[in-house]
Design an enzyme around this catalytic site. Sequence first.
Site, mmCIF file in Angstrom:
data_model
loop_
_atom_site.group_PDB
_atom_site.id
_atom_site.type_symbol
_atom_site.label_atom_id
_atom_site.label_comp_id
_atom_site.label_asym_id
_atom_site.label_seq_id
_atom_site.Cartn_x
_atom_site.Cartn_y
_atom_site.Cartn_z
ATOM 1 N N LYS A 33 0.806 -1.227 0.141
ATOM 2 C CA LYS A 33 -0.162 -0.153 0.051
ATOM 3 C C LYS A 33 0.886 1.241 0.039
ATOM 4 O O LYS A 33 0.526 2.297 -0.537
ATOM 5 C CB LYS A 33 -1.079 -0.067 1.327
ATOM 6 C CG LYS A 33 -2.149 -0.984 1.153
ATOM 7 C CD LYS A 33 -3.158 -0.565 2.055
ATOM 8 C CE LYS A 33 -4.119 -1.530 2.112
ATOM 9 N NZ LYS A 33 -5.325 -1.313 3.149
ATOM 10 N N LYS A 90 -12.943 -3.037 -5.876
ATOM 11 C CA LYS A 90 -13.651 -1.548 -5.961
ATOM 12 C C LYS A 90 -12.974 -0.669 -6.757
ATOM 13 O O LYS A 90 -13.307 0.633 -7.048
ATOM 14 C CB LYS A 90 -14.159 -1.179 -4.586
ATOM 15 C CG LYS A 90 -13.271 -1.210 -3.455
ATOM 16 C CD LYS A 90 -14.106 -1.345 -2.106
ATOM 17 C CE LYS A 90 -13.335 -1.776 -0.863
ATOM 18 N NZ LYS A 90 -14.155 -2.151 0.251
ATOM 19 N N LYS A 135 -7.837 -9.764 -9.129
ATOM 20 C CA LYS A 135 -9.069 -9.775 -8.167
ATOM 21 C C LYS A 135 -10.280 -8.603 -8.599
ATOM 22 O O LYS A 135 -9.753 -7.521 -8.862
ATOM 23 C CB LYS A 135 -8.534 -9.346 -6.670
ATOM 24 C CG LYS A 135 -8.624 -10.660 -5.840
ATOM 25 C CD LYS A 135 -7.847 -10.204 -4.531
ATOM 26 C CE LYS A 135 -9.041 -9.622 -3.536
ATOM 27 N NZ LYS A 135 -8.509 -9.683 -2.178
#
Length: 344
Positions: free
Chosen positions: A115, A210, A207
């Site tokens: 991240k 969103k 994957k």
Amino acid sequence: MAHFKPRVFSGVQPTGNLHLGNYLGAITKFVALQETHECIYCVVDLHAITVPQNPKELRASIREVTAAFLAAGIDAKKHIVFNQSQVAEHAELAWVLNCVARLGWLNRMTQFKEKAGKDRENVSVGLYDYPVLMAADILVYRATHVPVGEDQKQHLELARDIAQKFNLDYGEEIDALGHGEAFFPLPEPLIQGPATRVMSLRDGTKKMSKSDTSDNSRINLSDDAEAIAQKIRKAKTDPEPLPSEIEGLAQRPEADNLVGIFAALDNRTKADVLRTFGGGNFSTFKSALIDLTVARLAPIGAAMTELKRDQAYIDGVLAEGAARARAIAQETMKSVKDIVGFVR
Ligand code: TRP
């Protein structure tokens, strides 16, 4: 560890729309666990702000996730549904656990490295500390079982390490105060199976997410029948007919994904799905997949829309859940304060 009563805790971040991946990977598991366990399900808004959020969208997402929980069949009366920031004990225990966790342990967290990327110096301290807050979420309820995705396994291991170190460091006091040999249980992950790892409809190697820029890559829980049908019809496939054996799905990520989605939605194995559709073309299979997906998701989407119209109801559910969660968390914090030597 025998004296801990089984209790499930899990959290979902309120960031953006929920999709089929969240539904099959997490929410259906949460629903099923209600039959066998006492469950606490949390909308983790404190975790959400470890990266920048728009306050209006954050508020909407918290209610959206809550509505999805309720629409999918989580019983907020029998179990507990709430948002994390309403129970201050999460942050309070996180501070104590910050002083138990070691810097070297956090430095090994792969999700932080992913991240933070190249912008290491510029991410929030909260993003680095995220796994300790997650440990506090679980341990403040002394939860024993945590349904999570594969990607959260390392965070769960960290929570176990933190629990164990707390139990050891304060062992004498824990014993003296009558808690036996351990105050915190070592929480067990309940990892989702590979069949429920839902991939993007545009790229079977990524994957479903969103954050994907293409809305056609995912089926949102709020999509209506029309949108679901269109996205499945447009979903990427390959020119071959469907295989009759599961081995035939190797090297065919898109076919594998669609068959996996069918299997998960219909509660059967991929092999069984191929017994029905093997040898046939994708358009026949896609029609059946559309019918199945609409039958399973459209009622949830409709219930969510209905629930979201009544914001006061949703906020009431969260407030009541928070009150019940707080009662448990406060008991834990009293003991923690005594154990570490605070005066209260
Ligand atoms: N980190 C989890 C995720 O992104 C969300 C989460 C926060 C969580 N606290 C938790 C999951 C506690 C399980 C238990 O999926």
